[in-house]
Write a protein that holds these residues in place. Structure first.
Motif, PDB file in Angstrom:
ATOM      1  N   PRO A  58      45.622  47.586  40.538  1.00 49.16           N
ATOM      2  CA  PRO A  58      46.575  47.012  39.581  1.00 49.16           C
ATOM      3  C   PRO A  58      46.494  45.479  39.574  1.00 49.16           C
ATOM      4  N   LEU A  59      47.065  44.893  38.550  1.00 44.71           N
ATOM      5  CA  LEU A  59      47.052  43.439  38.381  1.00 44.71           C
ATOM      6  C   LEU A  59      47.663  42.725  39.585  1.00 44.71           C
ATOM      7  N   THR A  60      48.770  43.232  40.105  1.00 42.70           N
ATOM      8  CA  THR A  60      49.425  42.564  41.242  1.00 42.70           C
ATOM      9  C   THR A  60      48.506  42.496  42.451  1.00 42.70           C
ATOM     10  N   GLU A  61      47.764  43.556  42.696  1.00 34.86           N
ATOM     11  CA  GLU A  61      46.842  43.563  43.826  1.00 34.86           C
ATOM     12  C   GLU A  61      45.664  42.626  43.577  1.00 34.86           C
ATOM     13  N   LEU A  62      45.166  42.606  42.354  1.00 34.56           N
ATOM     14  CA  LEU A  62      44.076  41.696  42.010  1.00 34.56           C
ATOM     15  C   LEU A  62      44.513  40.247  42.215  1.00 34.56           C
ATOM     16  N   ALA A  63      45.704  39.908  41.740  1.00 36.33           N
ATOM     17  CA  ALA A  63      46.230  38.543  41.919  1.00 36.33           C
ATOM     18  C   ALA A  63      46.354  38.204  43.398  1.00 36.33           C
ATOM     19  N   ALA A  64      46.838  39.147  44.191  1.00 38.28           N
ATOM     20  CA  ALA A  64      46.997  38.902  45.629  1.00 38.28           C
ATOM     21  C   ALA A  64      45.646  38.696  46.306  1.00 38.28           C
ATOM     22  N   GLU A 123      42.919  37.636  44.953  1.00 37.10           N
ATOM     23  CA  GLU A 123      42.329  36.384  44.485  1.00 37.10           C
ATOM     24  C   GLU A 123      43.181  35.165  44.835  1.00 37.10           C
ATOM     25  N   LYS A 124      44.366  35.421  45.411  1.00 35.60           N
ATOM     26  CA  LYS A 124      45.273  34.358  45.844  1.00 35.60           C
ATOM     27  C   LYS A 124      45.692  33.437  44.697  1.00 35.60           C
ATOM     28  N   VAL A 125      46.070  34.078  43.578  1.00 33.16           N
ATOM     29  CA  VAL A 125      46.604  33.343  42.430  1.00 33.16           C
ATOM     30  C   VAL A 125      47.904  34.003  41.994  1.00 33.16           C
ATOM     31  N   ALA A 126      48.682  33.281  41.223  1.00 31.66           N
ATOM     32  CA  ALA A 126      49.948  33.798  40.727  1.00 31.66           C
ATOM     33  C   ALA A 126      49.707  34.913  39.711  1.00 31.66           C
ATOM     34  N   HIS A 127      50.657  35.822  39.640  1.00 32.62           N
ATOM     35  CA  HIS A 127      50.568  36.953  38.707  1.00 32.62           C
ATOM     36  C   HIS A 127      50.344  36.494  37.264  1.00 32.62           C
ATOM     37  N   PRO A 128      51.106  35.495  36.744  1.00 33.86           N
ATOM     38  CA  PRO A 128      50.864  35.064  35.361  1.00 33.86           C
ATOM     39  C   PRO A 128      49.462  34.498  35.145  1.00 33.86           C
ATOM     40  N   THR A 129      48.941  33.805  36.141  1.00 32.45           N
ATOM     41  CA  THR A 129      47.577  33.264  36.040  1.00 32.45           C
ATOM     42  C   THR A 129      46.566  34.389  35.931  1.00 32.45           C
ATOM     43  N   MET A 130      46.723  35.395  36.784  1.00 31.48           N
ATOM     44  CA  MET A 130      45.791  36.521  36.746  1.00 31.48           C
ATOM     45  C   MET A 130      45.961  37.311  35.457  1.00 31.48           C
ATOM     46  N   SER A 131      47.169  37.415  34.966  1.00 32.50           N
ATOM     47  CA  SER A 131      47.408  38.130  33.715  1.00 32.50           C
ATOM     48  C   SER A 131      46.648  37.470  32.562  1.00 32.50           C
ATOM     49  N   ARG A 132      46.705  36.151  32.476  1.00 34.54           N
ATOM     50  CA  ARG A 132      45.970  35.432  31.426  1.00 34.54           C
ATOM     51  C   ARG A 132      44.461  35.626  31.582  1.00 34.54           C
ATOM     52  N   LEU A 133      43.998  35.551  32.810  1.00 35.00           N
ATOM     53  CA  LEU A 133      42.575  35.695  33.089  1.00 35.00           C
ATOM     54  C   LEU A 133      42.094  37.100  32.707  1.00 35.00           C
ATOM     55  N   VAL A 134      42.853  38.109  33.087  1.00 32.26           N
ATOM     56  CA  VAL A 134      42.490  39.492  32.768  1.00 32.26           C
ATOM     57  C   VAL A 134      42.539  39.729  31.258  1.00 32.26           C
ATOM     58  N   ASN A 135      43.557  39.182  30.602  1.00 29.51           N
ATOM     59  CA  ASN A 135      43.639  39.338  29.147  1.00 29.51           C
ATOM     60  C   ASN A 135      42.405  38.756  28.461  1.00 29.51           C
ATOM     61  N   ALA A 136      41.937  37.622  28.952  1.00 32.51           N
ATOM     62  CA  ALA A 136      40.727  37.024  28.390  1.00 32.51           C
ATOM     63  C   ALA A 136      39.524  37.937  28.626  1.00 32.51           C
ATOM     64  N   LEU A 137      39.427  38.525  29.818  1.00 25.40           N
ATOM     65  CA  LEU A 137      38.316  39.433  30.113  1.00 25.40           C
ATOM     66  C   LEU A 137      38.399  40.712  29.280  1.00 25.40           C
ATOM     67  N   ILE A 138      39.603  41.168  29.013  1.00 25.29           N
ATOM     68  CA  ILE A 138      39.770  42.334  28.139  1.00 25.29           C
ATOM     69  C   ILE A 138      39.296  41.968  26.732  1.00 25.29           C
ATOM     70  N   ALA A 159      36.291  31.439  37.500  1.00 26.57           N
ATOM     71  CA  ALA A 159      37.492  32.192  37.887  1.00 26.57           C
ATOM     72  C   ALA A 159      37.395  33.637  37.415  1.00 26.57           C
ATOM     73  N   GLN A 160      36.871  33.838  36.222  1.00 28.39           N
ATOM     74  CA  GLN A 160      36.697  35.194  35.717  1.00 28.39           C
ATOM     75  C   GLN A 160      35.661  35.942  36.551  1.00 28.39           C
ATOM     76  N   TYR A 161      34.592  35.249  36.921  1.00 31.45           N
ATOM     77  CA  TYR A 161      33.573  35.858  37.770  1.00 31.45           C
ATOM     78  C   TYR A 161      34.182  36.299  39.099  1.00 31.45           C
ATOM     79  N   ALA A 162      35.029  35.468  39.678  1.00 28.64           N
ATOM     80  CA  ALA A 162      35.672  35.814  40.950  1.00 28.64           C
ATOM     81  C   ALA A 162      36.518  37.075  40.795  1.00 28.64           C
ATOM     82  N   ALA A 163      37.290  37.158  39.728  1.00 26.98           N
ATOM     83  CA  ALA A 163      38.106  38.348  39.481  1.00 26.98           C
ATOM     84  C   ALA A 163      37.219  39.566  39.248  1.00 26.98           C
ATOM     85  N   MET A 164      36.141  39.383  38.514  1.00 30.25           N
ATOM     86  CA  MET A 164      35.215  40.484  38.257  1.00 30.25           C
ATOM     87  C   MET A 164      34.567  40.960  39.553  1.00 30.25           C
TER      88      MET A 164
END
Length: 143
Positions: A53-59, A61-76, A38-43
């Motif tokens: 922005p996060l909202t566009e990345l979530a859109a 990747e077709k995932v919910a904003h909170p899901t993408m937020s957690r994923l991005v925080n882990a990548l950070i 999932a992180q690779y897909a976002a990357m």
């Protein structure tokens, strides 16, 4: 050449099983990587769309904003992604891969590319062309 089922449902099930095994093989090749699929897909999306922005990345990747937020925080936390203030909208931040993130993405991408290349090399050129044409039409109906 293996016998193919004549029933579309059986053929779809067979293809699904093969796709799952192919993805598993890709994850095995990524075994030395600290990033998840999932992180690779976002990357991958950030690689081709830096500064979104996060909202566009979530859109995308077709995932919910909170899901993408957690994923991005882990990548950070892994120093793979950086947040920077958006140049025109102070309420949002832009996301981009760090140098370490780009390097990690490119390593995983190269291994996956080699895997797909080895698979495609076993097929007839006309089979590859037909497969790509149909997948392109299915996945992006605008083309």
């Amino acid at each position: 050449m293996p016998d193919l089922p004549s029933d579309t449902t059986e053929l779809a099930a067979r293809f699904q099983n093969l796709a799952t095994r192919l993805l598993r093989q890709a994850r095995v090749l990524d075994g030395g990587s600290a990033i998840t699929s999932a992180q690779y897909a976002a990357m991958s999306t950030l690689y081709t769309h830096p500064g979104i922005p996060l909202t566009e990345l979530a859109a995308l990747e077709k995932v919910a904003h909170p899901t993408m937020s957690r994923l991005v925080n882990a990548l950070i936390g892994l120093d793979m992604v950086a947040r920077t203030p958006h140049p025109t909208d102070k309420r949002t931040v832009s996301l981009s891969l760090t140098a370490a993130g780009r390097a990690a993405y490119e390593r995983v991408y190269a291994r996956r590319l080699a895997l797909m290349g080895a698979l495609l090399a076993r097929l007839k050129p006309e089979t590859v062309a037909d497969l790509i044409e149909n997948l392109d039409a299915w996945l992006d109906p605008k083309t």
